[in-house]
Design a protein around this motif. Structure first.
Motif, PDB file in Angstrom:
ATOM      1  N   PHE A 294     -59.887  31.973 121.742  1.00 38.52           N
ATOM      2  CA  PHE A 294     -59.959  30.568 122.145  1.00 38.52           C
ATOM      3  C   PHE A 294     -61.402  30.124 122.389  1.00 38.52           C
ATOM      4  O   PHE A 294     -61.778  29.008 122.022  1.00 38.52           O
ATOM      5  N   ALA A 295     -62.222  30.966 123.017  1.00 42.57           N
ATOM      6  CA  ALA A 295     -63.592  30.553 123.328  1.00 42.57           C
ATOM      7  C   ALA A 295     -64.402  30.274 122.068  1.00 42.57           C
ATOM      8  O   ALA A 295     -65.263  29.398 122.047  1.00 42.57           O
ATOM      9  N   ARG A 296     -64.161  31.005 120.991  1.00 42.48           N
ATOM     10  CA  ARG A 296     -64.943  30.869 119.763  1.00 42.48           C
ATOM     11  C   ARG A 296     -64.324  29.883 118.771  1.00 42.48           C
ATOM     12  O   ARG A 296     -64.861  29.690 117.670  1.00 42.48           O
ATOM     13  N   HIS A 297     -63.221  29.239 119.129  1.00 42.81           N
ATOM     14  CA  HIS A 297     -62.454  28.461 118.150  1.00 42.81           C
ATOM     15  C   HIS A 297     -63.288  27.386 117.456  1.00 42.81           C
ATOM     16  O   HIS A 297     -63.195  27.218 116.238  1.00 42.81           O
ATOM     17  N   PHE A 298     -64.106  26.651 118.194  1.00 44.17           N
ATOM     18  CA  PHE A 298     -64.915  25.585 117.600  1.00 44.17           C
ATOM     19  C   PHE A 298     -66.393  25.947 117.494  1.00 44.17           C
ATOM     20  O   PHE A 298     -67.211  25.109 117.107  1.00 44.17           O
ATOM     21  N   VAL A 299     -66.763  27.176 117.844  1.00 43.85           N
ATOM     22  CA  VAL A 299     -68.168  27.591 117.793  1.00 43.85           C
ATOM     23  C   VAL A 299     -68.635  27.603 116.338  1.00 43.85           C
ATOM     24  O   VAL A 299     -67.906  28.042 115.446  1.00 43.85           O
ATOM     25  N   PRO A 300     -69.836  27.094 116.044  1.00 42.80           N
ATOM     26  CA  PRO A 300     -70.332  27.097 114.664  1.00 42.80           C
ATOM     27  C   PRO A 300     -70.331  28.492 114.043  1.00 42.80           C
ATOM     28  O   PRO A 300     -70.587  29.491 114.721  1.00 42.80           O
ATOM     29  N   ARG A 301     -70.075  28.534 112.766  1.00 36.86           N
ATOM     30  CA  ARG A 301     -70.007  29.811 112.056  1.00 36.86           C
ATOM     31  C   ARG A 301     -71.349  30.549 112.081  1.00 36.86           C
ATOM     32  O   ARG A 301     -71.379  31.778 112.033  1.00 36.86           O
TER      33      ARG A 301
END
Length: 378
Positions: A52-59
């Motif tokens: 969940f924490a990385r769901h929208f983090v840039p690739r």
């Protein structure tokens, strides 16, 4: 779970398994979280492990740059099979990663240079405190902010404060690492007790330029961004993410109530049957509304009408769910079998979701009327 979480099939399967484990852990600790008004540490760890924490983090930082529909689905499933408070924190963990992607590149590197699984809390609506510009650059931040869900476990927090400017005060979002802020235990709401939505305090904290951006930029979205999740304006899907835990809570409530209703004959069988039919239909309607709005948030051209329609449908979703679960509670009465305590907790959770400022009916109705009838409508 959906297959769209990650491009790599093996990684997707791993995160799906972690999401199932997170739901199991959250369900086991739901009563404890309700009593202690915060999640257990291992429950929060499980949410991070589930992606969940990385769901929208840039690739570029190892994140997923995921979609809104996938997150809505996963948060609702976590609420239904686990705990609505955990689902709320999970959805906001993801949302706050999306907000932090508006930081300058150096600020993003500070957050995610080592890992995309950074725990970010936020208190941005309404802005509070003051951000005093410094002659050498940056700001001196002071104030108190309420309702920072999951802040007791945060590595960073995003705070919106008022900054003086030549044209009047404007809202600025500033990122603080855990050592630069304190928390105060102020969360006493009737529902979603386990979210630990406590207050954040900052006292003359120096914030460098690369740890800040204007709130207006985040609200508008970055239209030139490569990923849809970063290009979208905040209100396109913000209400949908908040409504997802209420959907899962309502579906769990319906399941518990149905176990009670099917366990023995009832003197008022007609009322029981009518409640089952109407509340289940409302829950299904809410699910369809939410799923379609989340799909639009991922795929449709962004227009004023689309944003207003999604705001309308987020409010309509929680209205349906409040009605559906309220009817279950009224029909079951005070003795709905061994599930009575949990049913009451779920009812409190759904009502608390519906009370959030982003899900208020009148502003959403006004925005929709302006988009359909014109800005002078009313």
């Amino acid at each position: 779970m959906p297959r769209a979480l990650l491009d790599d099939t093996d990684d997707t399967a791993a995160f799906d398994g972690a999401a199932t484990r997170a739901a199991t852990i959250a369900a086991r600790d739901a009563d404890r979280a309700d009593q202690e008004r915060r999640l257990a540490g291992h429950t929060f760890d499980a949410l991070v492990a589930a992606g969940f924490a990385r769901h929208f983090v840039p690739r570029r930082w190892g994140g997923t740059e995921g979609g809104f529909a996938d997150l809505v689905h996963r948060a609702a499933a976590l609420a239904e099979d686990g705990c609505p408070s955990a689902a709320w924190c999970a959805a906001l963990l993801a949302a706050h990663g999306r907000f932090a992607a508006f930081l300058p590149a150096r600020g993003q590197q500070e957050l995610w240079g080592a890992t995309p699984d950074v725990r970010i809390a936020a208190a941005i609506s309404p802005p509070a405190g003051t951000a005093e510009p410094l002659p050498a650059g940056g700001w001196r931040l002071s104030g108190q902010w309420r309702y920072a869900s999951g802040v007791d476990f945060a590595d960073w927090v995003l705070l919106a404060a008022w900054e003086p400017s030549g044209s009047g005060p404007r809202a600025r979002v500033l990122a603080l690492p855990a050592g630069d802020f304190a928390t105060r235990q102020t969360w006493d709401a009737d529902g979603l007790r386990g979210t630990g939505s406590n207050s954040v305090l900052a006292d003359s904290v120096l914030v460098p330029p690369h740890r800040s951006f204007l709130l207006a930029d985040m609200l508008a979205g970055r239209r030139d961004a490569a990923a849809r999740c970063h290009a979208a304006p905040a209100q396109l899907a913000g209400g949908l993410l908040l409504a997802a835990p209420a959907l899962g809570a309502a579906r769990r409530a319906l399941r518990l109530w149905s176990q009670w209703a099917g366990a023995a004959p009832h003197r008022e069988a007609d009322a029981v049957h009518l409640t089952l039919a109407r509340s289940s239909a409302e829950a299904d309607a809410a699910r369809l509304l939410l799923a379609d709005a989340a799909r639009r948030a991922d795929t449709d051209p962004v227009t004023e009408h689309l944003v207003a329609r999604n705001r309308r449908d987020a409010v309509a979703t929680v209205d349906l769910l409040v009605t559906a679960v309220g009817r279950l509670v009224r029909t079951g009465g005070p003795d709905t079998g061994p599930e009575a305590g949990e049913l009451q907790r779920l009812w409190r959770d759904v009502r608390t979701v519906a009370s959030h400022g982003a899900l208020r009916p009148q502003p959403a109705a006004d925005a929709y009327a302006a988009a359909v009838l014109g800005p002078e409508a009313g």
